[in-house]
Every structure is written in structure tokens, then in C-alpha cells.
Write a protein that holds these residues in place. Structure first.
Motif, PDB file in Angstrom:
ATOM      1  N   GLY A  33       0.662  -1.247   0.020  1.00 62.15           N
ATOM      2  CA  GLY A  33       0.173   0.126   0.101  1.00 62.15           C
ATOM      3  C   GLY A  33       0.811   1.159  -0.028  1.00 62.15           C
ATOM      4  N   ASN A  34       0.202   2.446   0.524  1.00 64.50           N
ATOM      5  CA  ASN A  34       0.682   3.387   0.628  1.00 64.50           C
ATOM      6  C   ASN A  34       1.966   3.533   1.437  1.00 64.50           C
ATOM      7  OD1 ASN A  34       1.487   6.368   1.014  1.00 64.50           O
ATOM      8  ND2 ASN A  34      -0.531   6.932   0.364  1.00 64.50           N
ATOM      9  N   SER A  35       3.166   3.923   1.447  1.00 67.74           N
ATOM     10  CA  SER A  35       4.350   3.824   2.284  1.00 67.74           C
ATOM     11  C   SER A  35       4.633   5.082   2.720  1.00 67.74           C
ATOM     12  CB  SER A  35       5.616   3.542   1.473  1.00 67.74           C
ATOM     13  OG  SER A  35       5.952   4.431   0.436  1.00 67.74           O
ATOM     14  N   THR A  36       3.718   6.421   2.571  1.00 66.61           N
ATOM     15  CA  THR A  36       3.979   7.379   3.440  1.00 66.61           C
ATOM     16  C   THR A  36       3.733   7.360   4.733  1.00 66.61           C
ATOM     17  OG1 THR A  36       3.023   8.673   1.365  1.00 66.61           O
ATOM     18  CG2 THR A  36       3.042   9.957   3.358  1.00 66.61           C
ATOM     19  N   PRO A  37       4.739   7.713   5.573  1.00 67.45           N
ATOM     20  CA  PRO A  37       4.797   7.689   7.086  1.00 67.45           C
ATOM     21  C   PRO A  37       3.484   8.163   7.782  1.00 67.45           C
ATOM     22  CG  PRO A  37       6.891   8.350   6.422  1.00 67.45           C
ATOM     23  CD  PRO A  37       5.835   8.350   5.034  1.00 67.45           C
ATOM     24  N   GLY A  38       3.052   7.256   8.560  1.00 70.81           N
ATOM     25  CA  GLY A  38       1.581   7.940   9.480  1.00 70.81           C
ATOM     26  C   GLY A  38       0.420   8.062   8.614  1.00 70.81           C
ATOM     27  N   GLN A  39       0.361   7.650   7.078  1.00 69.91           N
ATOM     28  CA  GLN A  39      -0.857   7.653   6.319  1.00 69.91           C
ATOM     29  C   GLN A  39      -1.303   6.173   5.952  1.00 69.91           C
ATOM     30  OE1 GLN A  39      -2.543  10.317   6.141  1.00 69.91           O
ATOM     31  NE2 GLN A  39      -1.358  11.328   7.179  1.00 69.91           N
ATOM     32  N   LYS A  40      -1.701   5.425   6.584  1.00 67.48           N
ATOM     33  CA  LYS A  40      -2.013   3.943   6.222  1.00 67.48           C
ATOM     34  C   LYS A  40      -3.298   3.948   5.673  1.00 67.48           C
ATOM     35  CE  LYS A  40       0.990   2.270   9.889  1.00 67.48           C
ATOM     36  NZ  LYS A  40       2.102   1.565   8.844  1.00 67.48           N
ATOM     37  N   THR A  41      -3.346   4.455   4.472  1.00 64.66           N
ATOM     38  CA  THR A  41      -4.932   4.664   3.672  1.00 64.66           C
ATOM     39  C   THR A  41      -5.126   3.316   3.176  1.00 64.66           C
ATOM     40  OG1 THR A  41      -3.643   5.429   1.672  1.00 64.66           O
ATOM     41  CG2 THR A  41      -4.363   6.854   3.397  1.00 64.66           C
ATOM     42  N   ARG A  42      -4.373   1.980   3.255  1.00 65.72           N
ATOM     43  CA  ARG A  42      -4.802   0.892   2.695  1.00 65.72           C
ATOM     44  C   ARG A  42      -4.629  -0.072   3.838  1.00 65.72           C
ATOM     45  NH1 ARG A  42      -5.174  -1.816  -2.293  1.00 65.72           N
ATOM     46  NH2 ARG A  42      -3.969  -3.741  -2.305  1.00 65.72           N
ATOM     47  N   TYR A  43      -5.437  -1.222   3.603  1.00 64.77           N
ATOM     48  CA  TYR A  43      -5.088  -2.457   4.646  1.00 64.77           C
ATOM     49  C   TYR A  43      -3.616  -2.766   4.729  1.00 64.77           C
ATOM     50  CZ  TYR A  43      -5.528  -5.161   0.313  1.00 64.77           C
ATOM     51  OH  TYR A  43      -5.653  -5.600  -1.050  1.00 64.77           O
ATOM     52  N   GLU A  44      -3.130  -3.051   5.979  1.00 68.89           N
ATOM     53  CA  GLU A  44      -1.840  -3.316   6.151  1.00 68.89           C
ATOM     54  C   GLU A  44      -2.237  -4.682   7.322  1.00 68.89           C
ATOM     55  OE1 GLU A  44       0.858  -0.627   6.842  1.00 68.89           O
ATOM     56  OE2 GLU A  44       0.404   0.796   5.617  1.00 68.89           O
ATOM     57  N   HIS A  45      -0.992  -5.429   7.264  1.00 65.72           N
ATOM     58  CA  HIS A  45      -1.113  -6.581   8.410  1.00 65.72           C
ATOM     59  C   HIS A  45       0.263  -6.782   8.934  1.00 65.72           C
ATOM     60  CE1 HIS A  45      -4.520  -7.126   5.628  1.00 65.72           C
ATOM     61  NE2 HIS A  45      -5.284  -7.423   6.586  1.00 65.72           N
ATOM     62  N   ASP A  46       0.572  -6.106   9.905  1.00 61.54           N
ATOM     63  CA  ASP A  46       2.039  -5.928  10.427  1.00 61.54           C
ATOM     64  C   ASP A  46       2.051  -6.861  11.639  1.00 61.54           C
ATOM     65  OD1 ASP A  46       2.833  -4.163   8.412  1.00 61.54           O
ATOM     66  OD2 ASP A  46       2.333  -2.246   9.831  1.00 61.54           O
ATOM     67  N   GLU A  47       0.986  -7.558  12.159  1.00 59.18           N
ATOM     68  CA  GLU A  47       1.003  -8.189  13.294  1.00 59.18           C
ATOM     69  C   GLU A  47       0.661  -9.743  12.797  1.00 59.18           C
ATOM     70  OE1 GLU A  47      -1.776  -6.413  15.896  1.00 59.18           O
ATOM     71  OE2 GLU A  47      -0.518  -4.481  16.072  1.00 59.18           O
ATOM     72  N   THR A  48       1.477 -10.342  11.925  1.00 54.17           N
ATOM     73  CA  THR A  48       1.390 -11.521  11.710  1.00 54.17           C
ATOM     74  C   THR A  48       1.753 -12.718  12.551  1.00 54.17           C
ATOM     75  OG1 THR A  48       3.531 -11.955  10.199  1.00 54.17           O
ATOM     76  CG2 THR A  48       1.771 -10.813   9.273  1.00 54.17           C
ATOM     77  N   VAL A  49       1.556 -14.056  12.375  1.00 53.32           N
ATOM     78  CA  VAL A  49       2.071 -15.000  13.159  1.00 53.32           C
ATOM     79  C   VAL A  49       2.962 -15.804  12.504  1.00 53.32           C
ATOM     80  CG1 VAL A  49      -0.191 -15.103  14.488  1.00 53.32           C
ATOM     81  CG2 VAL A  49       0.298 -16.445  12.458  1.00 53.32           C
ATOM     82  N   ASN A  50       3.509 -15.235  11.336  1.00 53.97           N
ATOM     83  CA  ASN A  50       4.278 -16.250  10.370  1.00 53.97           C
ATOM     84  C   ASN A  50       6.005 -16.190  11.106  1.00 53.97           C
ATOM     85  OD1 ASN A  50       2.466 -16.807   8.649  1.00 53.97           O
ATOM     86  ND2 ASN A  50       3.113 -14.979   7.408  1.00 53.97           N
ATOM     87  N   LYS A  51       6.255 -17.541  10.999  1.00 54.04           N
ATOM     88  CA  LYS A  51       7.517 -17.937  11.424  1.00 54.04           C
ATOM     89  C   LYS A  51       8.132 -18.915  10.603  1.00 54.04           C
ATOM     90  CE  LYS A  51      10.043 -19.336  15.464  1.00 54.04           C
ATOM     91  NZ  LYS A  51       9.860 -19.787  17.029  1.00 54.04           N
ATOM     92  N   GLY A  52       9.422 -18.954  10.170  1.00 56.04           N
ATOM     93  CA  GLY A  52      10.157 -20.265   9.463  1.00 56.04           C
ATOM     94  C   GLY A  52       9.407 -20.378   8.311  1.00 56.04           C
ATOM     95  N   ILE A  53       9.675 -21.854   7.984  1.00 55.66           N
ATOM     96  CA  ILE A  53       9.140 -22.191   6.653  1.00 55.66           C
ATOM     97  C   ILE A  53       7.775 -22.824   6.592  1.00 55.66           C
ATOM     98  CG2 ILE A  53       9.933 -23.937   4.706  1.00 55.66           C
ATOM     99  CD1 ILE A  53      12.095 -22.064   5.288  1.00 55.66           C
ATOM    100  N   HIS A  54       7.237 -22.180   5.276  1.00 54.98           N
ATOM    101  CA  HIS A  54       5.626 -22.934   5.138  1.00 54.98           C
ATOM    102  C   HIS A  54       5.655 -23.806   3.928  1.00 54.98           C
ATOM    103  CE1 HIS A  54       3.765 -18.880   6.998  1.00 54.98           C
ATOM    104  NE2 HIS A  54       4.252 -19.687   7.896  1.00 54.98           N
ATOM    105  N   ASN A  55       5.062 -24.732   3.916  1.00 55.04           N
ATOM    106  CA  ASN A  55       4.748 -25.736   2.876  1.00 55.04           C
ATOM    107  C   ASN A  55       3.550 -25.848   2.482  1.00 55.04           C
ATOM    108  OD1 ASN A  55       7.598 -26.630   3.649  1.00 55.04           O
ATOM    109  ND2 ASN A  55       6.584 -27.509   5.499  1.00 55.04           N
ATOM    110  N   ILE A  56       3.556 -25.989   0.892  1.00 61.25           N
ATOM    111  CA  ILE A  56       2.273 -26.574   0.372  1.00 61.25           C
ATOM    112  C   ILE A  56       2.366 -27.757  -0.461  1.00 61.25           C
ATOM    113  CG2 ILE A  56       0.812 -25.484  -1.393  1.00 61.25           C
ATOM    114  CD1 ILE A  56       1.557 -22.611  -0.982  1.00 61.25           C
ATOM    115  N   TYR A  57       1.303 -28.346  -0.225  1.00 53.97           N
ATOM    116  CA  TYR A  57       1.289 -29.850  -0.690  1.00 53.97           C
ATOM    117  C   TYR A  57       0.404 -29.825  -2.047  1.00 53.97           C
ATOM    118  CZ  TYR A  57       3.718 -30.472   3.577  1.00 53.97           C
ATOM    119  OH  TYR A  57       4.666 -30.630   4.717  1.00 53.97           O
ATOM    120  N   THR A  58       1.038 -30.623  -2.828  1.00 53.71           N
ATOM    121  CA  THR A  58       0.141 -30.615  -4.131  1.00 53.71           C
ATOM    122  C   THR A  58       0.037 -32.262  -4.941  1.00 53.71           C
ATOM    123  OG1 THR A  58       1.792 -30.290  -5.811  1.00 53.71           O
ATOM    124  CG2 THR A  58       0.617 -28.200  -4.841  1.00 53.71           C
TER     125      THR A  58
END
Length: 562
Positions: free
Chosen positions: A521-546
Motif C-alpha cells: 500500500g501507501n508507504s507515506t509515514p503515518g498515512q495508512k490509507t490501505r489495509y496492512e497486516h503487520d501483526e502476523t504469526v508467521n515464522k520459519g518455513i511454510h509448505n504447500i502440498y500438491t
């Protein structure tokens, strides 16, 4: 039919700052009809049943008579300036927003409606402007106030008793709510792009907390009304991470809506208005309802002359009783996008579109393609969720014939995490032209480098509501967390929001699975005019199986050629 009178160029437009409390004879700079004389009653007090007082502005034709009412209500301030100018340089891609200087943001323009013999009423909801009291956005208390103002307006000497509501965003949210109460003088509504499930559509996307627009919007209310007691939406997001009674209380009962409705949705407001507008249309019990869908910019489309004339035809029929053949209007009109601001309009009888062919494109982790059948051989594809630039995988296929995809998509994945008990999945659907270049589209919030469609899911929120889910639209309960157990491989279904796009022969569809936002989104400091998700739970390697026992696939809505 009322004959429209062109304005008098010799009239001097009344500056906004010269409009005083009480009765004013003013001249408005109508974009459509030139300078127009009007009557404006500023700061009219409307008493509420609990003793509170709300204030409204009333702008009406400069002549005697009884007219239908076009009303909007929000907490942005009924006297604020037009053209969304408070967003200024932070959202530089708004497009053309042609309005009179008397048009508050996202509101019906008196310069268009009053010359067409409507009264425009702008409501300052409780806690905003002069309307004192506590401000609780997007809920039943606001709806009850709004309903009382509608009933008041329907009984004024300048009113013919018929009130229609109109407006964008927050002004659409309040319409879903007030229409669910069915006030007697409310005869028609035009909710133009507005959410109605606060949990799924703004506070959390796929169960992942929005750290951008949602919080920026709340801070904006506080900055507007620093002396008002305002519900702490950021705190509510923190202490209510699941879909509980608090969030249920922020949902209008859409099935209670009976009033005729002309709804506008956009493919391009995914992450805020897209989902809720479609749900409002689908779930409302209104016998008479129409849906207009576009793939362009929100405010620019709302104020475009074509849109205004459609709004007017709808209100002329239901508020004035003019037999203008409105009911011959196709129930659903929608834009099938080809390129940026290029596409064509189609018509159908319902949404989702009848005879949609649910088509599975199976992920193949060996060659990173999408296939018509499940690959026989299994594969595991991995990415580092903490390595920016290496936190994604992409699968694609080339269409061998022109193919229209319109509606929700679903991405089913089998996933695991090596080092974590939860995962956040960010999904993007992209279109590539025959040269292999991405075709961009308008996207939330008015950015120009957007994609076809977007989806999110926190894996611990993967539990589905079986009654509400459909093959193309998984509906997640978000009522409990089901964590991953070690290297457990689990199936998840990601809701991908509605879109409408033409893929020509030789063009490609690409699905992106990522550990962070696919489109920044918009990178202007303090102007979060788009959704953002900075508080993720992600850690390490993710795998997808097909392949084999892992039927990971993208389910797409193919519209048969007529």
C-alpha cells in the motif's frame, strides 16, 4: 417530467463561509446545470426520542412545493469540504470527482439533486459536528437515530413523505443499518460500496488483524472530534480477536431489509467495501433490488454523470412515482475488465451469476502450474515466511480460449509449518498478458497497480460454517483458534473476493501465495490509507502440498459464452 432549468451565469456563487445558521438563500455552482438558486437551512435541530438533538442541513428548491428527500448520514461532518480534499497528496490517484462546492465527501451533490426537484438532507450523526453525544460507529444506536431523522424528514412541509438514502462508504454502512429497521418514510436506498460485516471486512481480513486503514480510520475520527467520547475501535480489535457477540452487534440484519434498493459494488474495493456490498445485495429480502458492478475508482464512479442519471431514474420511480420504465432495468449489470479502465458491460438476472461453471485448476508443485486435473505425483513447495522477497510461491496457466471469470474464487491448499503453530496466508490472483507482463487494475484504496482479486486466511481460523459456505465462497466462523500440531498437514480454504475479468486466449492467470501483502500500500509515514497486516504469526518455513492425495486447487467461476 420536470423541465430542468439551466443556471444563470450572472449569479454569484455563495461562498461556503458566508452560509450562516438558519435560513439562507444561496447560489450553488452546479456542475451539471450551472449556477443555481437554492434555499439552505443550516443546523436544523432534530429532537431524538431520548432527549438528544441531532443537527442537519436542508438544501431545497427555491420554490414552493413538496419534494422527495435524498438523505445521507455519517460522522464526518455535514459541513466539510468536497472533493475528498482532506486526503490530498496521500491519495493522489482519486480520479475526477466533479461536484459542487456544497458537497460533503461521499455525499449526494445538492448541485445535481436540487435542480431535479429533490430536497437534500445531510445528517450529522450523534457525536459529530453539533450533534452532541457519544460516538459509536456502525451500529444499532446510529441506525435508530438515522431512522428518527428519516421519519422527521418525511413529515416536513417541504417533503412529499418519501425519503431515499444515498451515499458512499460509511454513508452506505449506515444505510444497511437503517434499512434493516424499515422506518415508514424510507422508500428506497442507494448504498454505494459499503461494508456491513465489520469483523470480516475491515477489522480483520481472514482473521488477520488490519493494522492499516482500520486503525487510521479510527484515529481520523478522534482527530475530527477530539472532545467527543468515541468508541475505542482499536482496543475492541485487540480484546476481541474472534468473531464474538461484540462483532455480531456490529452487523445489520440484512435479511430484515425490505425497501427497494439500487446497490453499487466494485471489483476494486477489495479489503473494505467489495465483500459487504455483495452480501448486502444478496442477503436483503427486498423484492425490488438492482446491482451495478464496476471495476474502476469509487468516488469517480459515484459522481460520474452516467451514475447520477441511473440514481435519479431509480429515485424518480420510487420517490416521485414517475413511470420511467425503471423496472425494465436489468437486475444486474457488471463490467468485465480487460485492461486498466478497459472492459465491457454485461447484464444478467442475479448474483452470483446463474449457470456459473465452477472449474478447478489444480496446483502442480513440480512445474508450478495450474492444471485441469490433479497431478498424480505429490510435491511439496516451500517458502521462507520471514524472508522478504523469498516469502512466496506462484502457480500459473495459459488460457487456450477466451475465458470470463466473474464471481468469488476459492483457493484450497494443504499446508504445514516447520517451526510454528499458525500461519498467515496472503493470496493474490493476477492476470498476465501474452507478453508475460502483469495487467494491473484499480484496487483499494485507489491505487493503480492492483491485481485481479485478493484473499487472506490465518490458518487457525480455518473452521468453516458449513451452512453459509458455497463451493466458490468458503465462509469462516472465526469463533475459535485451531492451532497446528507440529508438522501437521491441514487443508484450508481461502475466500477470494469477487472479481470480474476477461482472460483472452494466450493470456495467463497466476495465483500467488505469500507470507505478507501481495500488493503493498501507501508507504507515506503515518498515512495508512490501505489495509496492512503487520501483526502476523508467521515464522520459519511454510509448505504447500500438491498432487496425489493433496487436491490443492484454485476454483474459478467460468461464465459460459452466450
Amino acid at each position: 417530467m420536470t423541465k430542468k432549468m439551466l443556471g444563470n451565469p450572472k449569479l454569484t456563487v455563495t461562498p461556503i463561509e458566508e452560509i450562516k445558521e438558519g435560513l439562507n438563500h444561496i447560489v450553488v455552482d452546479s456542475i451539471q446545470y450551472g449556477n443555481q438558486e437554492m434555499i439552505m437551512e443550516k443546523d436544523v435541530a432534530v429532537p431524538m426520542s431520548d432527549g438528544a438533538v441531532l443537527y442537519v442541513n436542508v438544501i431545497r428548491p427555491n420554490k414552493s412545493g413538496k419534494f422527495p428527500v435524498v438523505m445521507s448520514a455519517d460522522t464526518y461532518g455535514k459541513d466539510n469540504k468536497p472533493k475528498i480534499n482532506n486526503m490530498g497528496p496521500f491519495w493522489p490517484t482519486l480520479g475526477a470527482i466533479p461536484t459542487s462546492s456544497l458537497t460533503p465527501e461521499e455525499s449526494p451533490d445538492p448541485g445535481f439533486w436540487v435542480p431535479n426537484d429533490y430536497v437534500v438532507v445531510k445528517v450529522a450523526l450523534r457525536g459529530s459536528a453539533k450533534s452532541k453525544g457519544s460516538l459509536y460507529p456502525w451500529g444499532l444506536s446510529e441506525a435508530k437515530d438515522y431512522a428518527e431523522v428519516i421519519e422527521w424528514a418525511g413529515e416536513q412541509e417541504w417533503s412529499n413523505g418519501n425519503v431515499g438514502t444515498n451515499g458512499v462508504s460509511y454513508l452506505a454502512v449506515t444505510q444497511w443499518w437503517v434499512a434493516s429497521l424499515n422506518p415508514s418514510h424510507l422508500k428506497a436506498i442507494i448504498p454505494w460500496e459499503g461494508l456491513n460485516d465489520m469483523y470480516r471486512e475491515v477489522a480483520f481480513q481472514g482473521g488477520i488483524p488490519d493494522t492499516g486503514f482500520y486503525r487510521f480510520w479510527h484515529d481520523g475520527l478522534i482527530n475530527r472530534w477530539p472532545d467527543t467520547e468515541i468508541e475505542d475501535l482499536k482496543e475492541k480489535q485487540k480484546i476481541h480477536p474472534l468473531f464474538d457477540d461484540y462483532w455480531k452487534g456490529k452487523q445489520a440484519i440484512l435479511s430484515n431489509i425490505q425497501v427497494p434498493m439500487f446497490v453499487c459494488a466494485s471489483w476494486s474495493t477489495q479489503g473494505l467495501h467489495n465483500r459487504g456490498t455483495f452480501e448486502g445485495f444478496k442477503q436483503a429480502s427486498s423484492k425490488d433490488k438492482w446491482l451495478k458492478i464496476h471495476g474502476r475508482k469509487e468516488w469517480e464512479t459515484y459522481y460520474a454523470r452516467e451514475s447520477l442519471e441511473q440514481q435519479k431514474d431509480f429515485f424518480d420511480y420510487y420517490l416521485k412515482g414517475i413511470d420511467n420504465d425503471w423496472k425494465d432495468t436489468p437486475k444486474v449489470s457488471y463490467e468485465v475488465r480487460d485492461k486498466f479502465y478497459q472492459g465491457h458491460t454485461k447484464y444478467t438476472s442475479a448474483f452470483p451469476i446463474p449457470n456459473t461453471k465452477e472449474t478447478a485448476l489444480y496446483l502442480d508443485g513440480h512445474n508450478m502450474t495450474l492444471n485441469d486435473s490433479i497431478p498424480q505425483q505429490t510435491a511439496k513447495v516451500s517458502y521462507d515466511s520471514e524472508s522478504e522477497g523469498n516469502d512466496e510461491v506462484r502457480f500459473s496457466t495459459v488460457f487456450d480460449q477466451d475465458t470470463e471469470l466473474t464471481g468469488n474464487m476459492k483457493l484450497k491448499l494443504w499446508v504445514s509449518a516447520n517451526e510454528a503453530e499458525d500461519m498467515d496466508l496472503f493470496v493474490g490472483i493476477k492476470k498476465l498478458n501474452r507478453q508475460g507482463e502483469e495487467v494491473n487494475f484499480p484496487d483499494f484504496n485507489h491505487i493503480e497497480d492492483g491485481q485481479v482479486a485478493t484473499g487472506w486466511l490465518r490458518v487457525s481460523h480455518r473452521e468453516l460454517d458449513k451452512d453459509k459456505s458455497t463451493p466458490l465462497q468458503p465462509w469462516h466462523k472465526h469463533e475459535r483458534k485451531i492451532k497446528l500440531n507440529g508438522d501437521e498437514i491441514v487443508p484450508v480454504e481461502v475466500e477470494i473476493l469477487p472479481s470480474g475479468t476477461l482472460f483472452k486466449q494466450g493470456e495467463s492467470i497466476q495465483v500467488v501465495v505469500k507470507a505478507s501483502e501481495v500488493v503493498k500500500g501507501n508507504s507515506t509515514p503515518g498515512q495508512k490509507t490501505r489495509y496492512e497486516h503487520d501483526e502476523t504469526v508467521n515464522k520459519g518455513i511454510h509448505n504447500i502440498y500438491t498432487g496425489g492425495q493433496y487436491d490443492s486447487h484454485l476454483l474459478v467461476p467460468v461464465i459460459p459464452n452466450n
